[in-house]
Design a protein around this motif. Structure first.
Motif, PDB file in Angstrom:
ATOM      1  N   ASP A 193       0.832  -1.195   0.000  1.00  0.00           N
ATOM      2  CA  ASP A 193       0.000   0.000   0.000  1.00  0.00           C
ATOM      3  C   ASP A 193       0.873   1.254   0.000  1.00  0.00           C
ATOM      4  O   ASP A 193       1.701   1.438   0.901  1.00  0.00           O
ATOM      5  CB  ASP A 193      -0.908   0.009   1.233  1.00  0.00           C
ATOM      6  CG  ASP A 193      -1.789   1.237   1.273  1.00  0.00           C
ATOM      7  OD1 ASP A 193      -1.451   2.185   2.015  1.00  0.00           O
ATOM      8  OD2 ASP A 193      -2.799   1.258   0.553  1.00  0.00           O
ATOM      9  N   ALA A 253       0.395   4.411   0.725  1.00  0.00           N
ATOM     10  CA  ALA A 253       0.313   5.276   1.902  1.00  0.00           C
ATOM     11  C   ALA A 253       1.068   4.665   3.079  1.00  0.00           C
ATOM     12  O   ALA A 253       1.773   5.370   3.822  1.00  0.00           O
ATOM     13  CB  ALA A 253      -1.144   5.519   2.271  1.00  0.00           C
ATOM     14  N   GLU A 254       0.945   3.356   3.270  1.00  0.00           N
ATOM     15  CA  GLU A 254       1.648   2.702   4.369  1.00  0.00           C
ATOM     16  C   GLU A 254       3.153   2.703   4.125  1.00  0.00           C
ATOM     17  O   GLU A 254       3.945   2.873   5.066  1.00  0.00           O
ATOM     18  CB  GLU A 254       1.135   1.272   4.533  1.00  0.00           C
ATOM     19  CG  GLU A 254      -0.297   1.188   5.037  1.00  0.00           C
ATOM     20  CD  GLU A 254      -0.700  -0.247   5.321  1.00  0.00           C
ATOM     21  OE1 GLU A 254      -0.068  -0.887   6.184  1.00  0.00           O
ATOM     22  OE2 GLU A 254      -1.646  -0.732   4.679  1.00  0.00           O
ATOM     23  N   ALA A 278       4.491   6.233   4.887  1.00  0.00           N
ATOM     24  CA  ALA A 278       4.506   6.489   6.324  1.00  0.00           C
ATOM     25  C   ALA A 278       5.663   5.748   6.998  1.00  0.00           C
ATOM     26  O   ALA A 278       6.319   6.291   7.910  1.00  0.00           O
ATOM     27  CB  ALA A 278       3.176   6.072   6.936  1.00  0.00           C
ATOM     28  N   LEU A 323       8.229   6.943  -3.506  1.00  0.00           N
ATOM     29  CA  LEU A 323       7.710   6.808  -2.143  1.00  0.00           C
ATOM     30  C   LEU A 323       8.827   6.776  -1.101  1.00  0.00           C
ATOM     31  O   LEU A 323       8.550   6.838   0.095  1.00  0.00           O
ATOM     32  CB  LEU A 323       6.868   5.534  -2.030  1.00  0.00           C
ATOM     33  CG  LEU A 323       5.530   5.540  -2.775  1.00  0.00           C
ATOM     34  CD1 LEU A 323       4.924   4.131  -2.796  1.00  0.00           C
ATOM     35  CD2 LEU A 323       4.553   6.523  -2.137  1.00  0.00           C
TER      36      LEU A 323
END
Length: 251
Positions: A172, A174-175, A178, A204
């Protein structure tokens, strides 16, 4: 910083293909890959042994001895270190470094985090120059709160001296983003056909992308496809190195 460690701190993520024998490693090197990993599944399957069962210590060391002086930087997939005794894992890592390996991948299999951290510390003590990629299996084997468990484990592994951390199964965006912000060391993820592309992973903040057992499984699949086509009276499709090409990889 070693040459291998430096590859984890470039603008573009390190794409690390995984070999299972001498020929596959030399063929990948011929394609321009300056760093190559091994795949524990490929090594175990070639020996007729199960993966992840700590039964391929000798085979793994033998392959490292074969590949460690090759024209590429070698990182070895060592499962969980083939022992639950940190000092024994450290000694195995020292032997890998002696034969030319520059990195080791250690997976926790969701064993107690403190035990895995002790293994990491033992490796850094026994072979300080070896790049330790600490893998957690929270996204493959974990329970409901995978994110919290992942953070807790990776924090422990960083503190123990891991040079990088590996979270296979994490796809993922977003994960991933983060987690990159949370970490002090480079993040390694496993290439997933349904996950972000290499370019997207680089954007990312991922710094290493492993292929794991993908190439071995694809090679096996291509062999099965070829024999099926011959059995059905059709010419086999797909590229195949010539006999002389393969011979040229030896030596």
């Amino acid at each position: 910083m070693t040459r291998f460690a430096a590859l984890h701190h470039r603008a573009e993520a390190l794409l690390l293909p995984n070999a299972w024998d001498h020929a596959s490693a030399r063929a990948l090197a011929a394609q321009g890959f300056s760093a190559i990993g091994t795949t524990s599944l490929g090594v175990a399957a070639a020996a007729g042994l199960p993966d992840g069962a700590a039964g391929t210590r000798d085979e793994t060391l033998r392959l490292a001895l074969t590949l460690g002086r090759g024209p590429f930087l070698l990182s070895v997939d060592a499962e969980g270190g083939f022992s639950e005794v940190p000092e024994e894992v450290g000694e195995f890592a020292r032997q890998l470094a002696v034969v030319g390996a520059v990195g080791i991948n250690l997976e926790d299999g969701l064993a107690p985090a403190a035990r895995h951290a002790a293994k990491i510390a033992a490796v850094k003590s026994a072979a300080p120059g070896l790049f330790v990629n600490a893998r957690t299996d929270t996204y493959w084997l974990g329970g409901h709160d995978r994110r919290a468990e992942t953070l807790a484990r990776l924090d422990a592994y960083q503190q123990a001296g891991a040079d990088g951390v590996f979270v296979p199964g994490l796809t993922d965006p977003a994960e991933i983003a983060a987690l990159v912000k949370h970490l002090d060391v480079p993040l390694n993820v496993l290439c997933s056909p349904s996950g972000p592309t290499l370019t997207r992973l680089t954007d990312l903040g991922v710094r290493r992308v492993s292929l794991g057992s993908l190439l071995y499984r694809r090679a096996l699949g291509a062999a099965l496809q070829a024999v099926a086509e011959v059995r059905e009276g059709r010419a086999p499709h797909g590229p195949a190195p010539t006999y002389d090409d393969v011979q040229a990889l030896s030596g």
